[in-house]
Design a protein around this motif. Structure first.
Motif, PDB file in Angstrom:
ATOM      1  N   GLY A  90       7.063  12.359  -8.524  1.00  0.00           N
ATOM      2  CA  GLY A  90       6.522  11.762  -8.047  1.00  0.00           C
ATOM      3  C   GLY A  90       5.954  10.999  -9.471  1.00  0.00           C
ATOM      4  N   THR A  91       3.976  10.907  -9.035  1.00  0.00           N
ATOM      5  CA  THR A  91       3.906  10.740  -9.864  1.00  0.00           C
ATOM      6  C   THR A  91       3.654  11.246 -12.000  1.00  0.00           C
ATOM      7  N   PHE A 144       6.252   7.669 -11.022  1.00  0.00           N
ATOM      8  CA  PHE A 144       5.606   6.383 -10.321  1.00  0.00           C
ATOM      9  C   PHE A 144       5.584   5.681 -11.055  1.00  0.00           C
ATOM     10  N   ASP A 145       4.436   5.617 -12.700  1.00  0.00           N
ATOM     11  CA  ASP A 145       4.064   4.387 -13.420  1.00  0.00           C
ATOM     12  C   ASP A 145       5.204   3.984 -13.877  1.00  0.00           C
ATOM     13  N   SER A 183      -2.904   4.851  -6.055  1.00  0.00           N
ATOM     14  CA  SER A 183      -3.003   3.444  -6.332  1.00  0.00           C
ATOM     15  C   SER A 183      -1.458   3.248  -6.801  1.00  0.00           C
ATOM     16  N   GLN A 184      -0.562   3.961  -7.463  1.00  0.00           N
ATOM     17  CA  GLN A 184       1.145   3.325  -8.160  1.00  0.00           C
ATOM     18  C   GLN A 184       1.468   3.594  -6.139  1.00  0.00           C
ATOM     19  N   ALA A 195       7.407  11.088  -3.748  1.00  0.00           N
ATOM     20  CA  ALA A 195       8.608  10.208  -3.922  1.00  0.00           C
ATOM     21  C   ALA A 195       9.398  10.646  -2.223  1.00  0.00           C
ATOM     22  N   LEU A 196       9.335  11.283  -2.242  1.00  0.00           N
ATOM     23  CA  LEU A 196      10.569  11.519  -0.642  1.00  0.00           C
ATOM     24  C   LEU A 196       9.942  10.606   0.542  1.00  0.00           C
ATOM     25  N   GLU A 197       8.751   9.812   0.272  1.00  0.00           N
ATOM     26  CA  GLU A 197       8.170   8.073   0.714  1.00  0.00           C
ATOM     27  C   GLU A 197       9.362   7.041   0.846  1.00  0.00           C
ATOM     28  N   PHE A 198       9.615   7.358  -0.383  1.00  0.00           N
ATOM     29  CA  PHE A 198      11.252   6.527  -0.296  1.00  0.00           C
ATOM     30  C   PHE A 198      12.365   7.174  -0.632  1.00  0.00           C
TER      31      PHE A 198
END
Length: 393
Positions: free
Chosen positions: A211-212, A260-261, A289-290, A338-341
């Motif tokens: 993730g982030t 993510f950044d 926001s990311q 990140a599993l969202e993608f």
């Protein structure tokens, strides 16, 4: 120490031991409890009576018998008190209240803004408890990124939160008047899966959260392995020589190349879409926001989005391959925002890792995907609190 003092100490220790054993076993009779703890039947009977009087333990009824009187099953009274769990994220708090069994009674995600001010965060937590908690609070679990000292209740280093030597536990305990247990967020995530999730049937496993930040943990013999503190910082393995500067100060870390950044920056540098260019300039360094920026990128410039995630899948694949070669685990559990993608990288990352690993090590690994979601970041800490007899007694 006086004889009376010694007896009280021993009784106190035995009480905590019995209570913890009952919790871990979920249901157990007195005879089995004596065998498990190594205490005499008389001691177990006496202490169980005390715990029942305190309403900490309840009798469930009779269990099956192989002959003679049917034994009475015992369990911890799940409604004796509530446990508060908090995940301190980048820009947000994920807060949960459960009973002693970890059954969720209330949960919410609350934003706190750009600066992770410990006092402000504590006040937000207190307001939530004042509004939502309907029972006595017996313990608090706080999960944060970075390295922590659970015994002293100090966040030693959290690069994502920009914290160093923050005495968070004492700050929260002072306000909420309950014992506070501080835990690394990925450790909490892992313990949750050992308790209620995808790791219950594995003895040796790795966890990778994406993730982030990028985190990890190690499970050996069915237990979380912490080493000398901080074991499993997979996000800070160096993948690229003289790569992006990481929040930890090093260069080319997995997190600095695939957090993510980094993904948002790569999209910004490659896209010609005006909407994305402006969104990137405006977006603040908050996890929400990311994620929103990445969703916008998929909508506005799918081609560049997929290009960046193709590279991401390769970087994550390399990292997983390295972990397989070093640890040869039974299982690798993958979780995080990140599993969202996942459809844009996960299958490719796993396929690369399996193919590129040494010999047939990759083919011997079972890959599991997080099924607990955001709750996992908190439930592990709640388990640590509820399984500690010293918190309840």
């Amino acid at each position: 120490m006086s004889i009376i003092g010694s007896r009280e100490l021993i009784r106190d220790i035995n009480e905590k031991t019995i209570l913890k054993t009952i919790f871990l076993e979920k249901q157990i009779d007195r005879a089995s409890l004596a065998r498990k703890t190594g205490l005499s039947s008389a001691t177990v009977t006496k202490i169980v009576s005390i715990l029942i009087q305190k309403d900490l333990v309840v009798e469930l009824g009779e269990s099956d018998s192989t002959g003679g009187r049917k034994p009475i099953l015992l369990c911890v009274n799940k409604d004796y008190g509530n446990i508060l769990g908090v995940k301190v994220g980048v820009g947000y708090l994920y807060i949960m209240i459960t009973n002693l069994n970890g059954d969720v009674l209330s949960k919410s995600r609350l934003d706190y803004g750009e600066e992770a001010d410990p006092v402000k965060i504590t006040n937000i937590i207190k307001n939530y408890v004042d509004e939502q908690n309907k029972n006595s609070l017996v313990g608090i679990a706080i999960a944060v990124s970075g390295t922590v000292d659970p015994k002293k209740g100090i966040v030693l280093d959290s690069f994502l939160l920009n914290w160093k030597n923050v005495k968070l536990a004492s700050l929260i305990k002072q306000v909420l008047k309950a014992p506070v247990y501080l835990i690394n967020d990925v450790d909490s995530f892992t313990i949750a899966h050992l308790w209620k999730g995808k790791l219950v049937n594995y003895k040796n496993a790795l966890v990778l959260t994406l993730g982030t930040g990028i985190g990890g943990s190690i499970v050996i013999g069915g237990e979380l392995y912490t080493g000398n503190g901080g074991a499993g910082e997979f996000g800070h393995m160096t993948l690229i020589d003289k790569g992006n500067t990481c929040s930890c100060g090093s260069q080319g870390c997995l997190e600095s190349e695939a957090g993510f950044d980094a993904l948002a920056t790569k999209i910004y540098e490659n896209t010609k879409n005006i909407v994305l260019k402006e969104a990137y300039r405006d977006y603040k360094n908050l996890e929400t926001s990311q994620i929103d920026f990445l969703k916008l990128a998929l909508k506005e410039d799918e081609k560049i989005f997929k290009k960046v995630f193709d590279e991401y899948s390769y970087i994550i694949g390399i990292a997983i391959k390295n972990l397989i070669n070093i640890y040869a685990p039974e299982c690798i559990l993958i979780g995080g925002e990140a599993l969202e993608f996942s459809e844009y990288f996960l299958e490719k990352s796993i396929k690369f890792a399996k193919t590129a690993s040494f010999g047939n090590l990759g083919e011997r690994v079972t890959f599991e995907i997080d099924n607990l979601g955001a709750d996992a970041w908190i439930l592990g800490g709640i388990y640590k609190v509820s399984s500690r007899g010293d918190v309840l007694c």
